[in-house]
Write an enzyme that holds these catalytic residues in place. Structure first.
Site, PDB file in Angstrom:
ATOM      1  N   LYS A   1       0.832  -1.203   0.000  1.00 22.41           N
ATOM      2  CA  LYS A   1       0.000   0.000   0.000  1.00 22.41           C
ATOM      3  C   LYS A   1       0.865   1.251   0.000  1.00 22.41           C
ATOM      4  CE  LYS A   1      -3.860  -1.857   2.726  1.00 22.41           C
ATOM      5  NZ  LYS A   1      -4.922  -1.690   1.725  1.00 22.41           N
TER       6      LYS A   1
ATOM      7  N   ARG B   1     -10.209 -11.545   2.270  1.00 23.41           N
ATOM      8  CA  ARG B   1     -11.046 -12.633   1.753  1.00 23.41           C
ATOM      9  C   ARG B   1     -10.325 -13.973   1.846  1.00 23.41           C
ATOM     10  NH1 ARG B   1     -11.633  -9.314  -3.752  1.00 23.41           N
ATOM     11  NH2 ARG B   1     -11.533  -7.664  -2.185  1.00 23.41           N
TER      12      ARG B   1
END
Ligand code: BES
Ligand code: MN
Ligand code: ZN
Length: 498
Positions: free
Chosen positions: A273, A347
């Protein structure tokens, strides 16, 4: 500061600050004999959140504060929570050592004693939250006691309930706000284990790396392999006191599984990120924290159903050993997954947790909570969490529960074709959809959908609501909000009452 509950009948106890409420276009609801000075009385309109204060009231030595409730027809639990928060905050600001919130019996009937009791204490407790663990100089609090005085038994029952809920919310906020170096998988799991000591009806099992290997949790292990912090999987169970058969009611046979993302710090991994706001990825365990929060309250409630809380805990770090874009992992149910973006890690840890829940718990309902996508914040901001799932009734029930507690949900689409978009090129699934398809939050939901079988399931994407909500007196600002716990408790209790 302690908050105590008292009666509003009989003589008014001694206090430094008397707080009363005023409905729009009505006179302040003060105890008999107490009056505002005429000039001030004229200024009081009772608009929602209006504050009017005097040291020169007649009929009492205390200083007196009127807080506006707004129009009678517009009075909601949320408004009552907000004035509860305002009451404590103003008492602190005014430097009172002792304050008393006096609820006029006439006023009480507008929302009901029980609802008022619950909302006022929730507001007062949540509205006085501070996170000062790391401050050498903690803010001095002159306020020693806040008394909530309302009508009798119902008010007390509501207040007791509200305290349980608010304390669970504050517990969650502490977990969220604690920085990543002190809230690693091990600390999150420790917090869960501590919850089990609060009630004989709660047990906690923690799976370690070796257990995960045995179970074949390749997706969770894949995310964790870039960190020196070992992953853990928390499994909390609440069992009702009486066995379902003996109780004989329908709600009792329900088994509900709550699954929360416990990613204690998300750097993105190799798909790293940008530095800018990476620090707030300490909140990436908010879904897991919300699940723990439910168990914090369950130890004080008597719900008739079995509740399971499953929280996969891991860090997501870039490292020589880290998972690489394009790597293929195998989830516990055998499904293979191409990890095209290591930053879509939530996920991955959740899919193994969902497999585990299917295999080991076999619940009637699964609700997962996760700070899954930045996209949900783009679509819905910080006030609404996205809700998706395969059961519209469940989705709707959750939405109603959320409305009533002030933790709101908004449905996002999830259809079969979204599921198809998650098919992999060289493996069964991929963890992100093709570029340009958009609907980022739905994509996360679609991926998880593959792991719930036919079980009734809802997915709450709380990436926007877990922190940074607007100021609603009892919540708001850059810190964690504890979102999800009170919503789930409301949902569970409504179900129990069926
Ligand atoms: N934890 C983030 C989601 C997030 C973003 C939470 C902002 C709170 C605030 C999640 O793991 C993530 O990185 N999601 C990616 C998904 C993408 C790679 C498909 C995202 O939202 O960018
Ligand atoms: Mn991520
Ligand atoms: Zn994440």
């Amino acid at each position: 500061m302690k908050i105590t509950i008292a009666d509003n009948s009989g003589r008014l106890p001694k206090t430094d600050l008397l707080i009363a409420f005023t409905l729009a276009d009505e006179s302040p609801s003060l105890p008999t004999g107490v009056r505002f000075p005429a000039a001030l009385h004229k200024q009081i309109k009772g608009e929602f959140r209006e504050l009017k204060h005097t040291d020169a009231a007649s009929g009492t030595k205390a200083s007196v504060l009127s807080i506006g409730l707004g129009k009678k027809a517009e009075l909601t639990d949320e408004r009552a929570r907000r004035v509860g928060a305002l009451a404590v905050q103003r008492a602190q600001a005014l430097g009172a050592a002792h304050a008393l919130v006096w609820l006029d019996p006439k006023l009480e009937s507008t929302l009901g004693s029980r609802a008022f009791g619950q909302a006022l204490i929730e507001g007062a407790l949540m509205g006085s939250y501070r996170f000062e663990t790391y401050k050498n100089k903690k803010k001095a609090d002159k306020l020693k006691e806040l008394v909530l005085a309302g009508g009798g038994k119902e008010f007390k029952t509501g207040a007791k309930h509200g305290r349980t809920r608010a304390e669970a919310n504050l517990f969650v906020r502490d977990l969220q706000n604690t920085p990543g170096n002190d809230m690693r998988p091990r600390e999150l799991a420790e917090a869960a284990q501590k919850l089990a000591t609060r009630s004989p009806r709660i047990t906690c099992t923690v799976l370690e790396r070796a257990d995960m290997k045995k179970l074949g949790m390749g997706a969770l292990l894949g995310v964790a392999q870039g960190s020196i912090e070992p992953p853990l999987l928390v499994h909390l169970v609440y069992r009702p006191e009486k066995s379902p058969a003996r109780r004989g009611d329908k709600a009792a046979v329900t088994k509900i599984a709550l699954v929360g993302k416990g990613l204690t710090f998300d750097t993105g991994g190799i798909s790293i990120k940008p530095a800018g706001k990476m620090w707030d990825m300490k909140y990436d365990m908010s879904g897991g924290a919300a699940v723990l929060g439910v168990f914090h309250a369950l130890s004080e409630l008597d719900l008739p159903m079995e509740v399971h809380g499953v929280v996969p805990c891991s860090e997501n770090m870039p490292d020589a050993a880290a998972i690489k874009p394009g790597d293929v992992v195998r989830a516990m149910n055998g499904t293979t997954i191409e990890v095209l973006n290591t930053d879509a890690e939530g996920r991955l840890i959740l899919c193994d947790a969902l497999c585990y829940v299917q295999k080991k718990v076999g619940p009637d309902v699964i609700i997962d909570l996760a700070t899954l996508t930045g996209a949900v914040g783009v679509a819905l901001g910080h006030e609404f969490a996205g809700v998706m799932g395969n059961d519209s009734k469940l989705r709707h029930d959750l939405q109603l529960a959320g409305e009533s507690v002030g933790e709101r949900l908004w449905p996002l689409p999830l259809e079969d074709f979204h599921k198809d978009q998650m098919r992999g090129e060289i493996a069964d699934l991929k963890n992100i959809s093709a570029e340009g398809l958009g609907a980022g939050s739905t994509t996360g939901g679609a991926f998880l959908w593959n792991f719930v079988g036919k079980t009734s399931w809802a997915h709450l994407d709380i990436a926007g609501t877990a922190w940074g909500s607007m100021n609603r007196d009892w919540v708001g600002g850059s810190l964690g909000s504890g979102f999800g716990t009170r919503l789930l408790l409301e949902f569970l209790e409504r179900r129990a009452a069926l």
